[in-house]
Scaffold this motif. Structure first.
Motif, PDB file in Angstrom:
ATOM      1  N   GLU A 160       7.710  -5.048  10.754  1.00 44.40           N
ATOM      2  CA  GLU A 160       6.442  -5.763  10.478  1.00 44.40           C
ATOM      3  C   GLU A 160       5.766  -6.181  11.786  1.00 44.40           C
ATOM      4  O   GLU A 160       4.543  -6.160  11.899  1.00 44.40           O
ATOM      5  CB  GLU A 160       6.668  -7.033   9.639  1.00 44.40           C
ATOM      6  N   ARG A 164       2.039  -5.271  13.258  1.00 43.91           N
ATOM      7  CA  ARG A 164       1.135  -6.361  13.662  1.00 43.91           C
ATOM      8  C   ARG A 164       0.628  -6.155  15.094  1.00 43.91           C
ATOM      9  O   ARG A 164      -0.569  -6.270  15.368  1.00 43.91           O
ATOM     10  CB  ARG A 164       1.876  -7.714  13.537  1.00 43.91           C
ATOM     11  N   LYS A 256       6.715  -3.501  -4.454  1.00 45.13           N
ATOM     12  CA  LYS A 256       6.496  -4.242  -3.199  1.00 45.13           C
ATOM     13  C   LYS A 256       5.001  -4.320  -2.928  1.00 45.13           C
ATOM     14  O   LYS A 256       4.476  -3.627  -2.058  1.00 45.13           O
ATOM     15  CB  LYS A 256       7.163  -3.523  -2.032  1.00 45.13           C
ATOM     16  N   SER A 257       4.318  -5.134  -3.683  1.00 48.06           N
ATOM     17  CA  SER A 257       2.856  -5.158  -3.592  1.00 48.06           C
ATOM     18  C   SER A 257       2.353  -5.705  -2.255  1.00 48.06           C
ATOM     19  O   SER A 257       1.199  -5.530  -1.900  1.00 48.06           O
ATOM     20  CB  SER A 257       2.286  -5.970  -4.749  1.00 48.06           C
ATOM     21  N   ASN A 258       3.239  -6.382  -1.495  1.00 46.48           N
ATOM     22  CA  ASN A 258       2.786  -6.954  -0.216  1.00 46.48           C
ATOM     23  C   ASN A 258       2.841  -5.955   0.948  1.00 46.48           C
ATOM     24  O   ASN A 258       2.440  -6.254   2.049  1.00 46.48           O
ATOM     25  CB  ASN A 258       3.623  -8.190   0.150  1.00 46.48           C
ATOM     26  N   LYS A 259       3.347  -4.763   0.680  1.00 44.42           N
ATOM     27  CA  LYS A 259       3.473  -3.758   1.752  1.00 44.42           C
ATOM     28  C   LYS A 259       2.231  -2.883   1.811  1.00 44.42           C
ATOM     29  O   LYS A 259       1.596  -2.613   0.789  1.00 44.42           O
ATOM     30  CB  LYS A 259       4.685  -2.844   1.478  1.00 44.42           C
ATOM     31  N   SER A 260       1.908  -2.425   3.023  1.00 41.21           N
ATOM     32  CA  SER A 260       0.782  -1.504   3.143  1.00 41.21           C
ATOM     33  C   SER A 260       1.220  -0.135   2.627  1.00 41.21           C
ATOM     34  O   SER A 260       2.411   0.160   2.538  1.00 41.21           O
ATOM     35  CB  SER A 260       0.344  -1.381   4.605  1.00 41.21           C
ATOM     36  N   GLU A 263       3.521   1.713   4.973  1.00 46.99           N
ATOM     37  CA  GLU A 263       4.910   1.246   4.955  1.00 46.99           C
ATOM     38  C   GLU A 263       5.633   1.757   3.711  1.00 46.99           C
ATOM     39  O   GLU A 263       6.799   2.138   3.765  1.00 46.99           O
ATOM     40  CB  GLU A 263       4.957  -0.283   4.981  1.00 46.99           C
TER      41      GLU A 263
END
Ligand code: SF4
Length: 283
Positions: A160, A164, A256-260, A263
Protein backbone atom coordinates in the motif's frame (compact mmCIF):
# COMPACT_ATOMS: atom_id res chain seq x y z
CA UNK A 1 37.62 5.53 -6.16
CA UNK A 2 39.51 3.13 -3.91
CA UNK A 3 38.95 -0.39 -5.12
CA UNK A 4 38.62 -2.69 -2.16
CA UNK A 5 36.31 -5.01 -0.36
CA UNK A 6 33.55 -3.33 1.58
CA UNK A 7 34.35 -3.03 5.21
CA UNK A 8 30.91 -2.59 6.73
CA UNK A 9 29.31 -4.09 9.76
CA UNK A 10 26.39 -6.29 8.71
CA UNK A 11 23.94 -4.46 10.93
CA UNK A 12 24.72 -0.99 9.55
CA UNK A 13 21.48 0.64 8.42
CA UNK A 14 21.02 1.92 4.90
CA UNK A 15 20.74 5.46 6.28
CA UNK A 16 24.24 5.19 7.75
CA UNK A 17 25.59 3.65 4.57
CA UNK A 18 24.00 6.36 2.44
CA UNK A 19 26.40 8.87 3.98
CA UNK A 20 29.52 7.06 2.85
CA UNK A 21 31.47 8.86 0.19
CA UNK A 22 34.08 6.16 -0.38
CA UNK A 23 31.69 3.77 -2.13
CA UNK A 24 29.32 3.87 -5.10
CA UNK A 25 25.59 3.95 -4.46
CA UNK A 26 23.54 2.13 -7.07
CA UNK A 27 19.85 1.54 -7.64
CA UNK A 28 18.62 -0.80 -10.35
CA UNK A 29 15.31 0.06 -12.02
CA UNK A 30 13.44 -2.80 -13.62
CA UNK A 31 10.61 -0.73 -15.06
CA UNK A 32 8.37 -2.03 -12.29
CA UNK A 33 6.57 -0.18 -9.52
CA UNK A 34 8.70 -1.13 -6.50
CA UNK A 35 12.07 -0.02 -7.86
CA UNK A 36 10.49 3.18 -9.20
CA UNK A 37 8.98 3.88 -5.77
CA UNK A 38 12.37 3.23 -4.19
CA UNK A 39 14.01 5.78 -6.48
CA UNK A 40 11.42 8.33 -5.35
CA UNK A 41 11.75 7.34 -1.70
CA UNK A 42 15.54 7.67 -1.69
CA UNK A 43 15.80 10.72 -3.94
CA UNK A 44 16.74 13.04 -1.09
CA UNK A 45 18.20 10.43 1.22
CA UNK A 46 21.10 9.18 -0.89
CA UNK A 47 23.23 11.79 -2.59
CA UNK A 48 25.20 10.62 -5.65
CA UNK A 49 22.93 7.69 -6.40
CA UNK A 50 23.63 6.01 -9.74
CA UNK A 51 20.46 4.71 -11.37
CA UNK A 52 20.64 1.97 -13.97
CA UNK A 53 18.36 -0.17 -16.08
CA UNK A 54 19.50 -3.44 -17.68
CA UNK A 55 17.94 -3.28 -21.11
CA UNK A 56 17.46 -6.64 -22.81
CA UNK A 57 16.11 -4.94 -25.93
CA UNK A 58 12.98 -7.06 -25.48
CA UNK A 59 11.07 -4.86 -23.07
CA UNK A 60 7.63 -3.40 -23.62
CA UNK A 61 7.48 0.12 -24.97
CA UNK A 62 5.47 1.03 -21.86
CA UNK A 63 8.55 0.21 -19.77
CA UNK A 64 10.78 2.57 -21.72
CA UNK A 65 8.12 5.28 -21.46
CA UNK A 66 7.82 4.77 -17.71
CA UNK A 67 11.57 5.11 -17.21
CA UNK A 68 11.62 8.32 -19.23
CA UNK A 69 8.77 9.67 -17.13
CA UNK A 70 10.67 8.77 -13.97
CA UNK A 71 13.79 10.54 -15.22
CA UNK A 72 11.82 13.68 -15.97
CA UNK A 73 9.92 13.61 -12.69
CA UNK A 74 13.01 13.14 -10.49
CA UNK A 75 15.49 15.01 -12.66
CA UNK A 76 17.78 11.98 -12.78
CA UNK A 77 19.59 10.07 -15.47
CA UNK A 78 19.02 6.34 -15.71
CA UNK A 79 22.02 4.61 -17.25
CA UNK A 80 20.95 1.95 -19.76
CA UNK A 81 23.13 -1.15 -19.50
CA UNK A 82 23.13 -3.55 -22.42
CA UNK A 83 24.71 -6.92 -22.96
CA UNK A 84 27.29 -6.95 -25.74
CA UNK A 85 25.10 -9.31 -27.76
CA UNK A 86 21.33 -9.54 -28.00
CA UNK A 87 18.85 -12.24 -26.94
CA UNK A 88 18.92 -14.02 -30.32
CA UNK A 89 22.67 -14.47 -30.11
CA UNK A 90 22.43 -16.08 -26.68
CA UNK A 91 19.49 -18.24 -27.75
CA UNK A 92 21.67 -19.68 -30.50
CA UNK A 93 24.47 -20.18 -28.01
CA UNK A 94 22.07 -22.19 -25.84
CA UNK A 95 21.01 -24.32 -28.83
CA UNK A 96 17.56 -22.79 -29.02
CA UNK A 97 16.61 -23.73 -25.48
CA UNK A 98 14.26 -21.04 -24.29
CA UNK A 99 15.07 -19.71 -20.83
CA UNK A 100 12.80 -20.87 -18.01
CA UNK A 101 12.54 -20.46 -14.23
CA UNK A 102 14.90 -23.43 -13.92
CA UNK A 103 17.36 -22.19 -16.56
CA UNK A 104 17.37 -18.45 -16.36
CA UNK A 105 20.29 -17.80 -18.65
CA UNK A 106 18.56 -14.65 -19.95
CA UNK A 107 18.93 -12.93 -16.57
CA UNK A 108 22.55 -13.96 -16.22
CA UNK A 109 23.65 -12.99 -19.71
CA UNK A 110 21.51 -9.92 -20.23
CA UNK A 111 21.16 -8.39 -16.79
CA UNK A 112 23.68 -9.67 -14.28
CA UNK A 113 26.78 -9.70 -16.48
CA UNK A 114 26.27 -6.15 -17.81
CA UNK A 115 25.61 -5.02 -14.24
CA UNK A 116 28.78 -6.61 -12.90
CA UNK A 117 30.75 -5.02 -15.73
CA UNK A 118 29.26 -1.64 -14.85
CA UNK A 119 30.27 -1.96 -11.21
CA UNK A 120 33.63 -3.57 -11.85
CA UNK A 121 35.59 -3.97 -8.62
CA UNK A 122 34.31 -0.76 -7.10
CA UNK A 123 32.88 -1.07 -3.61
CA UNK A 124 29.18 -0.38 -3.89
CA UNK A 125 25.97 -0.26 -1.89
CA UNK A 126 23.09 -1.66 -3.93
CA UNK A 127 19.65 -0.38 -2.88
CA UNK A 128 16.94 -2.98 -3.53
CA UNK A 129 13.16 -2.41 -3.49
CA UNK A 130 11.99 -5.62 -1.82
CA UNK A 131 9.14 -4.67 0.51
CA UNK A 132 8.53 -5.50 4.15
CA UNK A 133 5.51 -7.65 3.17
CA UNK A 134 7.53 -9.80 0.77
CA UNK A 135 9.57 -12.84 1.37
CA UNK A 136 11.67 -13.15 -1.69
CA UNK A 137 15.26 -13.16 -2.62
CA UNK A 138 17.11 -13.57 -5.84
CA UNK A 139 20.36 -12.52 -7.26
CA UNK A 140 22.59 -10.95 -4.69
CA UNK A 141 26.02 -10.20 -5.90
CA UNK A 142 28.50 -12.71 -4.71
CA UNK A 143 31.15 -10.03 -4.91
CA UNK A 144 32.50 -9.00 -1.53
CA UNK A 145 32.66 -5.45 -2.81
CA UNK A 146 28.87 -5.12 -3.15
CA UNK A 147 26.47 -4.89 -0.26
CA UNK A 148 22.71 -5.07 -0.88
CA UNK A 149 20.42 -3.07 1.41
CA UNK A 150 16.62 -3.09 1.63
CA UNK A 151 15.27 0.32 2.68
CA UNK A 152 11.58 -0.67 2.41
CA UNK A 153 12.19 -3.63 4.70
CA UNK A 154 14.19 -1.56 7.17
CA UNK A 155 11.47 1.08 7.25
CA UNK A 156 8.57 -1.40 7.23
CA UNK A 157 7.00 -0.26 3.94
CA UNK A 158 4.41 -2.56 2.37
CA UNK A 159 2.53 -2.70 -0.93
CA UNK A 160 0.00 0.00 0.00
CA UNK A 161 2.88 2.37 0.78
CA UNK A 162 4.39 1.76 -2.65
CA UNK A 163 1.12 2.67 -4.39
CA UNK A 164 0.87 5.76 -2.18
CA UNK A 165 4.44 6.91 -2.93
CA UNK A 166 3.84 6.55 -6.67
CA UNK A 167 0.49 8.30 -6.51
CA UNK A 168 1.74 11.21 -4.40
CA UNK A 169 4.79 11.74 -6.61
CA UNK A 170 2.56 12.12 -9.65
CA UNK A 171 4.41 9.29 -11.43
CA UNK A 172 1.72 6.68 -10.91
CA UNK A 173 2.09 3.05 -11.94
CA UNK A 174 3.42 1.75 -15.27
CA UNK A 175 0.78 1.68 -17.99
CA UNK A 176 1.14 -2.06 -18.53
CA UNK A 177 -0.26 -2.58 -15.02
CA UNK A 178 -3.72 -2.43 -16.58
CA UNK A 179 -3.13 -5.95 -17.90
CA UNK A 180 0.16 -7.28 -16.58
CA UNK A 181 1.62 -7.03 -13.12
CA UNK A 182 5.27 -7.76 -13.76
CA UNK A 183 7.95 -5.84 -15.59
CA UNK A 184 10.43 -7.54 -17.89
CA UNK A 185 10.73 -8.88 -21.41
CA UNK A 186 7.55 -9.16 -23.48
CA UNK A 187 8.07 -12.92 -23.69
CA UNK A 188 8.95 -13.42 -20.05
CA UNK A 189 8.10 -16.96 -18.94
CA UNK A 190 6.93 -15.61 -15.59
CA UNK A 191 3.78 -14.33 -17.28
CA UNK A 192 0.48 -15.83 -16.30
CA UNK A 193 -2.00 -17.08 -18.97
CA UNK A 194 -4.13 -13.94 -18.71
CA UNK A 195 -1.06 -11.78 -19.25
CA UNK A 196 -0.15 -13.78 -22.34
CA UNK A 197 -3.57 -13.34 -23.92
CA UNK A 198 -3.53 -9.67 -23.02
CA UNK A 199 -0.15 -9.37 -24.73
CA UNK A 200 -1.96 -10.66 -27.80
CA UNK A 201 -4.66 -8.05 -27.23
CA UNK A 202 -2.33 -5.08 -26.64
CA UNK A 203 0.72 -6.00 -28.70
CA UNK A 204 -0.22 -8.72 -31.21
CA UNK A 205 3.10 -8.28 -33.06
CA UNK A 206 5.03 -9.12 -29.88
CA UNK A 207 2.78 -12.07 -29.13
CA UNK A 208 3.48 -13.56 -32.56
CA UNK A 209 7.18 -12.86 -32.14
CA UNK A 210 7.10 -14.81 -28.87
CA UNK A 211 5.24 -17.59 -30.70
CA UNK A 212 7.97 -17.72 -33.34
CA UNK A 213 10.52 -18.35 -30.63
CA UNK A 214 8.50 -21.41 -29.67
CA UNK A 215 8.00 -22.78 -33.14
CA UNK A 216 10.88 -21.85 -35.39
CA UNK A 217 13.94 -23.96 -34.76
CA UNK A 218 16.27 -25.31 -37.40
CA UNK A 219 16.28 -28.73 -35.70
CA UNK A 220 12.48 -28.92 -35.87
CA UNK A 221 12.13 -29.11 -32.10
CA UNK A 222 9.48 -27.11 -30.31
CA UNK A 223 9.96 -25.25 -27.09
CA UNK A 224 7.30 -23.51 -25.08
CA UNK A 225 7.48 -20.53 -22.72
CA UNK A 226 4.93 -22.21 -20.47
CA UNK A 227 5.42 -25.66 -19.11
CA UNK A 228 1.98 -27.01 -19.98
CA UNK A 229 0.69 -25.09 -23.00
CA UNK A 230 2.09 -23.51 -26.13
CA UNK A 231 1.17 -19.95 -27.07
CA UNK A 232 -0.84 -21.30 -30.00
CA UNK A 233 -2.90 -23.37 -27.57
CA UNK A 234 -3.27 -20.50 -25.17
CA UNK A 235 -4.51 -18.29 -27.98
CA UNK A 236 -7.27 -20.76 -28.85
CA UNK A 237 -8.51 -20.36 -25.28
CA UNK A 238 -8.16 -16.57 -25.22
CA UNK A 239 -11.82 -15.70 -24.61
CA UNK A 240 -12.17 -18.42 -22.00
CA UNK A 241 -9.05 -17.19 -20.14
CA UNK A 242 -10.21 -13.57 -20.20
CA UNK A 243 -13.72 -14.49 -19.02
CA UNK A 244 -12.36 -16.61 -16.16
CA UNK A 245 -10.04 -13.80 -15.08
CA UNK A 246 -12.83 -11.20 -15.14
CA UNK A 247 -15.05 -13.42 -13.05
CA UNK A 248 -12.35 -13.76 -10.41
CA UNK A 249 -11.74 -10.00 -10.43
CA UNK A 250 -15.45 -9.29 -9.90
CA UNK A 251 -15.53 -11.72 -6.99
CA UNK A 252 -12.42 -10.16 -5.47
CA UNK A 253 -13.76 -6.61 -5.91
CA UNK A 254 -16.91 -7.61 -4.05
CA UNK A 255 -14.78 -9.11 -1.28
CA UNK A 256 -12.19 -6.30 -0.99
CA UNK A 257 -14.04 -3.17 -1.99
CA UNK A 258 -11.31 -0.91 -0.54
CA UNK A 259 -8.68 -2.12 -3.02
CA UNK A 260 -7.98 -0.47 -6.34
CA UNK A 261 -8.67 -2.44 -9.49
CA UNK A 262 -4.94 -2.74 -10.16
CA UNK A 263 -4.32 -4.26 -6.72
CA UNK A 264 -7.21 -6.65 -7.21
CA UNK A 265 -5.92 -7.72 -10.61
CA UNK A 266 -2.50 -8.33 -9.13
CA UNK A 267 -3.82 -10.52 -6.36
CA UNK A 268 -5.98 -12.49 -8.80
CA UNK A 269 -2.92 -13.10 -11.00
CA UNK A 270 -0.88 -14.13 -7.98
CA UNK A 271 -3.55 -16.66 -7.10
CA UNK A 272 -3.18 -18.19 -10.54
CA UNK A 273 0.56 -18.49 -10.19
CA UNK A 274 2.52 -17.01 -7.34
CA UNK A 275 5.92 -18.30 -8.43
CA UNK A 276 8.25 -15.68 -7.09
CA UNK A 277 10.02 -14.04 -9.98
CA UNK A 278 13.54 -12.73 -9.70
CA UNK A 279 14.01 -9.24 -8.41
CA UNK A 280 16.62 -8.45 -11.03
CA UNK A 281 13.83 -8.21 -13.59
CA UNK A 282 10.63 -7.74 -11.61
CA UNK A 283 10.80 -5.07 -8.98
S1 SF4 B 1 12.30 -10.49 -17.73
FE1 SF4 B 1 12.02 -12.71 -17.81
S2 SF4 B 1 12.74 -13.27 -19.90
FE2 SF4 B 1 13.54 -11.21 -19.47
S3 SF4 B 1 15.58 -11.50 -18.63
FE3 SF4 B 1 14.16 -11.41 -16.90
S4 SF4 B 1 13.57 -13.53 -16.44
FE4 SF4 B 1 14.50 -13.46 -18.52
Amino acid sequence: MIKSELNISLDASYRDLAKRTDVRHILGLSGGKDSAALAIYLRDKVPNMEYFFCDTGKELKETYEYLEKLEARLGIEIIRLKAERGFDHFLKMYNGFLPSPQARWCTIMMKIKPLEKFIGDDPAISYVGIRADENRSGYMSTKDSIRAVFPFQEDGLVKEDIFRILEESGLGIPKYYEWRSRSGCFFCFYQRKYEWVMLHEKHPDLFYEAMKYEEEHSDGRKYTWNRDESLREILVRKEEIIAAHRKKVEKEVARKSNKSLVEVMESVLDEEDDTIPCFTCHL
